[in-house]
Design a protein around this motif. Structure first.
Motif, PDB file in Angstrom:
ATOM      1  N   UNK B  60     -40.725 124.021  35.614  1.00 51.65           N
ATOM      2  CA  UNK B  60     -41.993 123.366  35.957  1.00 51.65           C
ATOM      3  C   UNK B  60     -41.815 122.292  37.013  1.00 51.65           C
ATOM      4  N   UNK B  62     -42.252 121.114  39.998  1.00 53.90           N
ATOM      5  CA  UNK B  62     -43.043 121.448  41.171  1.00 53.90           C
ATOM      6  C   UNK B  62     -43.585 120.186  41.796  1.00 53.90           C
ATOM      7  N   UNK B  63     -43.554 120.141  43.079  1.00 56.41           N
ATOM      8  CA  UNK B  63     -44.156 118.987  43.738  1.00 56.41           C
ATOM      9  C   UNK B  63     -45.244 119.464  44.673  1.00 56.41           C
ATOM     10  N   UNK B  64     -46.260 119.998  44.097  1.00 59.49           N
ATOM     11  CA  UNK B  64     -47.339 120.476  44.941  1.00 59.49           C
ATOM     12  C   UNK B  64     -48.450 119.461  44.910  1.00 59.49           C
ATOM     13  N   UNK B  65     -48.914 119.122  46.064  1.00 57.34           N
ATOM     14  CA  UNK B  65     -49.950 118.105  46.118  1.00 57.34           C
ATOM     15  C   UNK B  65     -51.317 118.700  46.384  1.00 57.34           C
ATOM     16  N   UNK B  67     -52.687 120.948  44.248  1.00 58.08           N
ATOM     17  CA  UNK B  67     -53.277 121.436  43.012  1.00 58.08           C
ATOM     18  C   UNK B  67     -53.320 120.326  41.973  1.00 58.08           C
TER      19      UNK B  67
END
Lengths: 209, 158
Positions: B60, B62-65, B67
């Motif tokens: 998990x 994740x470094x998505x900005x 979402x």
């Protein structure tokens, strides 16, 4: 009334007098030495000297306000825990900015989630009593709005460039994994983007001869 | 002080600096919390090293900005192990974010303190070195008052 250039000029001058405009770095070597021996005042002085840098370093990670405060405190936890391992205390600002970024990543990982902050960052300035103050406030709000619309890499770079205490290009280069030689041109490009932001344009045009 | 105009890079940066400070100041609460941490002693305790962490390798990561995820599906316990040459400690940081169950080896009956940034709770380990503590949520660390000298774990984000 739109904008009186003289007010803007005065604001620019006030900003240049602001601490970030260039006061000397505290003596980090001495503070770290005292703090290592458990000197509480020295530890608190380190918090004072580095608080602004830490807070702004973690400003663009999409953290909620609570999480950002947690990361802020956690960064100082790490500092005091690792005091004995810091080899070059005079480079503490670079060290703590790196640590703050790592702590932000760790928090996001521990939560197993990404929280995009939609909390407004704007705070109403109190008592704009005169026209001048109103203009100042308008300029600041417009600038901040324009800043928030910049791409993340620009926001990160500009935050580090306005950090207090000052970071060297070498430190910024390490933090952002950006070649030393591209900081200058990127800074230029980001500032140009800021200037050309629609929110800020009237102020620029008004302010130019 | 010379004149600035908005086409001046340094002047614009100085203005931005002031603007960020006003719009996004360091909260007084945060500074107070950091100063509270300063009062916790880091001297005279040996710092244990992290040797295992169930979180590492978590898919998990994740470094998505772009979402927003409200939460991961099932919150789960996190298991971490710290060590010094003298003592090992296994911690089960339970999913409620408050409960910490652990054991130290070699087994010994000693005092352990669980510190958070604003609180400290103490327990006595049993003859098998086990203990059970509950604190407020947030980062924490364990201080073990071992016979040979105090040992403290690094701060743990939870």
């Amino acid at each position: 009334m739109r904008l009186a250039p003289p007010s803007t000029l005065r604001l620019m001058r006030a900003a240049a007098d602001h601490p970030a405009g260039g006061s000397a770095r505290p003596d980090f070597a001495e503070l770290v030495k005292l703090a290592r021996d458990g000197d509480l005042q020295a530890k608190e002085a380190l918090v004072e000297a580095l608080q602004r840098l830490v807070w702004h370093t973690i400003g663009d990670f999409g953290l909620s306000r609570d999480d950002r405060q947690d990361v802020f405190a956690g960064t100082f936890c790490r500092l005091f825990e690792r005091l004995h391992t810091i080899r070059e205390p005079e480079r503490l600002p670079g060290w703590i900015a790196t640590t703050a970024r790592n702590e932000a990543h760790t928090l996001l990982r521990a939560r197993g989630r990404v929280v995009v902050s939609d909390e407004p960052l704007e705070r109403e300035d109190s008592e704009p009593s005169t026209d001048d103050r109103l203009v100042e406030r308008e300029v600041r709000v417009a600038l901040h709005t324009a800043f928030r619309a910049l791409p993340r890499n620009c926001r990160e770079l500009l935050r580090l460039l306005t950090a207090m205490p000052r970071l060297s290009y070498e430190e910024i280069s390490e933090l952002l994994a950006m070649p030393h030689g591209s900081i200058g041109p990127t800074r230029q490009r980001c500032l140009d983007r800021l200037r050309s932001a629609p929110e800020f344009r009237p102020f620029i045009e008004g302010g130019q001869p | 002080m010379t004149h600035f105009d908005l086409s001046d890079d340094d002047g614009l940066l100085a203005l931005l600096s002031e603007s960020l400070d006003r719009a996004d100041p360091v909260p007084a609460d945060a500074v107070r919390a950091a100063k509270a941490v300063a009062q916790l002693s880091d001297v005279d305790a040996e710092l244990a090293e992290l040797v295992a962490d169930s979180l590492v390798g978590d898919a998990a990561l994740l470094f998505r900005h772009d979402v927003t995820m409200e939460s991961r599906g099932e919150p789960s316990d996190r298991l971490v192990t710290f060590a010094t040459p003298q003592v090992n400690v296994d911690l089960d940081l339970q999913a409620d974010g408050r409960t910490v169950v652990g054991a130290i080896t070699p087994p010994m009956s000693v005092d352990v303190d669980l510190e958070t940034t604003g609180q400290m709770v103490r327990a006595r380990t049993d003859e098998l070195g086990r203990f059970h503590l509950t604190t407020s949520p947030g980062r924490c660390r364990l201080r073990i008052h071992a016979h040979e000298g105090a040992v403290v774990t690094p701060w743990i984000t939870r």
